[in-house]
Scaffold this motif. Structure first.
Motif, short mmCIF file in Angstrom:
data_model
loop_
_atom_site.label_atom_id
_atom_site.label_comp_id
_atom_site.label_asym_id
_atom_site.label_seq_id
_atom_site.Cartn_x
_atom_site.Cartn_y
_atom_site.Cartn_z
N ALA A 386 -15.68 -88.16 -6.13
CA ALA A 386 -15.37 -86.85 -5.54
C ALA A 386 -15.68 -85.72 -6.51
N ARG A 387 -15.45 -85.98 -7.77
CA ARG A 387 -15.69 -84.93 -8.77
C ARG A 387 -17.17 -84.71 -9.02
N GLY A 388 -17.97 -85.68 -8.61
CA GLY A 388 -19.41 -85.51 -8.79
C GLY A 388 -19.88 -85.64 -10.23
N THR A 389 -19.13 -86.38 -11.04
CA THR A 389 -19.55 -86.61 -12.42
C THR A 389 -20.79 -87.51 -12.42
N ALA A 390 -21.43 -87.63 -13.57
CA ALA A 390 -22.63 -88.45 -13.64
C ALA A 390 -22.30 -89.89 -13.25
N PHE A 391 -21.22 -90.43 -13.79
CA PHE A 391 -20.86 -91.81 -13.44
C PHE A 391 -20.44 -91.90 -11.98
N GLY A 392 -19.72 -90.89 -11.51
CA GLY A 392 -19.29 -90.87 -10.11
C GLY A 392 -20.48 -90.94 -9.16
N ARG A 393 -21.55 -90.26 -9.52
CA ARG A 393 -22.75 -90.27 -8.66
C ARG A 393 -23.44 -91.63 -8.70
N ILE A 394 -23.43 -92.26 -9.86
CA ILE A 394 -24.02 -93.60 -9.95
C ILE A 394 -23.21 -94.55 -9.07
#
Ligand code: SF4
Lengths: 574, 81
Positions: A386-394
């Motif tokens: 949800a936060r759209g961090t680099a890891f979150g997107r992966i």
């Protein structure tokens, strides 16, 4: 009033109603989305570009008074698999579109980057595109609340969360249940990303439309509908198991068969599976004052849904389902229903597929990113999406993206989509379905589990699996055209239920279909899907499971996947 | 010699045994060489419910013999979810 297509052009912000062309007249649901995509979408197009089309199609029988006809099919070229995709969901939207005589809503083109719209259809059938910039980044529960306070409670919502806006490959389209919560998902294949790429944040349909396509033979329909309901009530699965435990009732038998992929498919039994079984879930829900035998979808008489609550009796999520319990619990080694329920809510709210996301998490754990069984860490990981961090997107791009990031080849997917809660080494027929289904690995397309439980087939041997998978895939492709829920369809495949179901279809359409026409329809749909994939560049070499299923024996049976490539290739070679 | 079993029940089967305690299972004593059919008979459960009996990760057929010490589970069939 004639049935119609609504074409919604997002580039030009134009909505056009069309009469349904003759060749689509007897199609609905998956049959309609797949045949139309094969005809209209360039197979090599960018799934997130303007050439792709996102099609919403209620089933043929959705909007009629027939029970359990609440499935809506959503189709497009998938950004997750690159194949054709149909993902269907329950809730109330299919019936609403049916009541308006709308056979399909076809979303075309693409809004300029950064622009968000919402599509609203009122009960007179008037459709409008409205600006939705104010809802940017909004999660699905809050968005749904906003939509219902803006347009009224009696509206169904199909929408995306932040994951769809980020165009992540696991993004789902969430849709509202009978209580107006966005907890029903067209989860598979990243269709939320297609909706996000089009710039469509929400699709809101008013309930109570009065322009449904006429039933050709109303008396015969009424009689058949009564017989269908009777058969559903009489069947042990739809009549008693589903209301008692829901699909979570599968946790026990599949673990007992050693086929519950656990710890990223390293074992076939989860150590503490009794803690997350359907029986345990029902007990917890009842003790805390939540709901079992909850109605999730319009006109449902089965009630497989539930409302999971916390220790204070406060709503956590609905409906906790087998596949989610497996992906978020079995694959991650988190044998705790409170954590799994929280993760289910998070996925619905962010708008990602619980299955693809649970498996993506499992691949990360398998790579040593965190420990299996660390529920708090899994929650943190999913919140990163949800936060759209680099890891979150992966993570939000699914297991393949995670496997690449960690350089881990143990990625249980076919054509990029995660497998479901049946290990192909201990249920070989499900492996055949994963390998050959035109949508990538899928749990509804041809689930052989019943054949094993009813001892019609040995799950560990290669013999008979191709035929079992093929027959089920054909049958399901046909049922997916009707809007009928799978839980009800089990009572309608043969005998009196089967006869009544066919009568209802004929009475609705004024057709003379016989039992042999059902597989013919299923094959027609599968052929169109396979044709699209072929033109998109897929070959038989893509119809394979990941290497480790052929090499790593799965405890406790210590078997590998043993159906030969040649046999796999004849599964759907019509 | 008799076969002593502790049988675990799943699905809606527990409702039929009011004193059933899941951590202990349902105790059943069967004659030697008893089959799955005999077990269901002893429990008074009809097969019309599409019952599935498993032990050690295997699904048993109606005429399979049950051995002492086998962990026996009884389920109802589900065709998918
Ligand atoms: S059985 Fe479950 S999924 Fe099917 S219509 Fe009812 S609530 Fe929805």
């Amino acid at each position: 009033m004639a049935v119609k297509f609504l074409r919604v052009n997002m580039t030009e912000k134009r909505i056009v109603a069309e009469d349904v062309p003759e060749e689509y007249r007897f199609l609905g649901g998956r049959g309609l989305t797949s045949i139309m995509i094969n005809a209209e979408v360039p197979p090599k197009c960018d799934p997130l570009g303007p050439e792709n089309k996102l099609i919403f199609a209620p089933g043929l029988l959705s909007g009629t008074p027939l029970v359990n006809t609440s499935r809506i099919s959503i189709g497009a070229k998938s950004p997750l698999t690159g194949t054709i995709k149909e993902s269907n969901a329950g809730g109330t939207a299919a019936a609403d579109l049916g009541h308006l005589g709308i056979t399909a809503v076809i979303v075309e083109g693409q809004a300029p980057e950064g622009e968000l719209c919402l599509l609203r259809i009122n009960k007179q059938g008037e459709a409008q595109l409205l600006a939705a910039q104010d809802y940017k980044g909004m999660k699905t529960y809050e968005l749904t609340k906003n939509m219902r306070s803006r347009f009224g409670e009696k509206n169904s919502v199909l929408c995306i969360g932040p994951a769809g806006e980020y165009q992540l490959r696991s993004a789902s389209i969430q849709t509202t249940d009978v209580d107006g919560r966005p907890c029903r998902a067209a989860g598979r294949g990243g269709l939320g990303a297609v909706m996000g790429a089009k710039g469509l944040k929400a699709f809101v349909v008013e309930q109570g439309g009065k322009s449904a396509d006429a039933i050709v033979n109303p008396e015969a329909f009424k009689e058949a509908a009564r017989a269908v309901a009777k058969a559903i009530k009489a069947h042990p699965m739809s009549g008693s198991m589903m209301p008692a435990l829901g699909t979570a009732g599968l946790v026990a038998p599949v673990n007992a068969m050693g086929a519950f992929p656990s710890y990223n498919a390293r074992k076939g039994i989860l150590d503490d599976w009794e803690k997350i079984s359907g029986e345990a879930m029902a007990e917890i829900i009842q003790k805390r004052g939540g709901k079992t035998a909850h109605v999730g979808c319009a006109q449902c008489i089965i009630h497989c849904s539930n409302e999971f609550v916390d220790e204070q009796g406060k709503y956590v999520t609905s409906s906790l389902e087998y596949e989610t319990i497996w992906a978020m619990g079995g694959m991650t080694g988190v044998a705790d229903l409170d954590t799994i329920a929280r993760l289910d809510f998070l996925c619905d709210d962010i708008g990602v597929d619980t299955m693809n996301t649970g498996v993506a998490v499992a691949v990360a754990l398998d790579s040593g990113y965190r420990q299996f069984g660390d529920g708090a860490a899994v929650i943190e990981m999913v919140e990163e999406i949800a936060r759209g961090t680099a890891f979150g997107r992966i993570l939000g791009n699914g297991p393949v993206a995670v496997g690449k990031y960690f350089n881990n080849p143990r990625v249980p997917v076919v054509k990029g989509q995660s497998i479901a809660a049946y290990d192909p080494r201990a249920m070989q027929g499900n492996g055949v379905t994963y390998a050959t289904c035109p949508m990538g690995a899928d749990h509804t397309a041809g689930n052989v589990v019943g054949e094993y439980l009813e001892q019609k087939l040995d799950p560990l041997k290669a013999e008979g699996q191709v035929e079992a998978s093929r027959n089920l895939q054909i049958g399901v492709a046909a049922v997916d055209c009707t809007g009928m829920c799978f839980m009800a369809a089990v009572a309608l495949v043969s005998g009196e239920g089967g006869e009544a179901f066919l009568k209802a279809i004929n009475a609705k359409l004024g057709s003379q279909l016989g039992p042999e026409d059902i597989p013919t329809l299923g094959i027609r749909v599968l052929k169109a899907e396979r044709k699209f994939n072929k033109r998109a560049g897929f070959t038989e070499a893509d119809d394979r499971l990941p290497q480790f299923f052929y090499q790593e024996p799965l405890p406790p049976h210590n078997t590998i996947f043993s159906v030969s490539d040649a046999d796999i290739d004849r599964t759907l070679a019509f | 010699m008799a076969v002593e079993l502790s049988v675990r029940l799943y699905g809606t089967l527990r409702e039929r045994f009011p004193s059933y305690c899941h951590s202990e299972g349902q105790r059943v004593v069967l004659p030697d060489n008893a089959t799955v059919e005999d077990l269901l008979g002893a429990l008074g459960i009809a097969r019309s419910d599409v019952l599935v009996v498993s032990t050690n990760g295997r699904i048993l057929k109606a005429d399979d013999t049950i051995r002492s010490g086998d962990g026996v589970n009884i389920f109802q069939s589900i065709l998918g979810g």
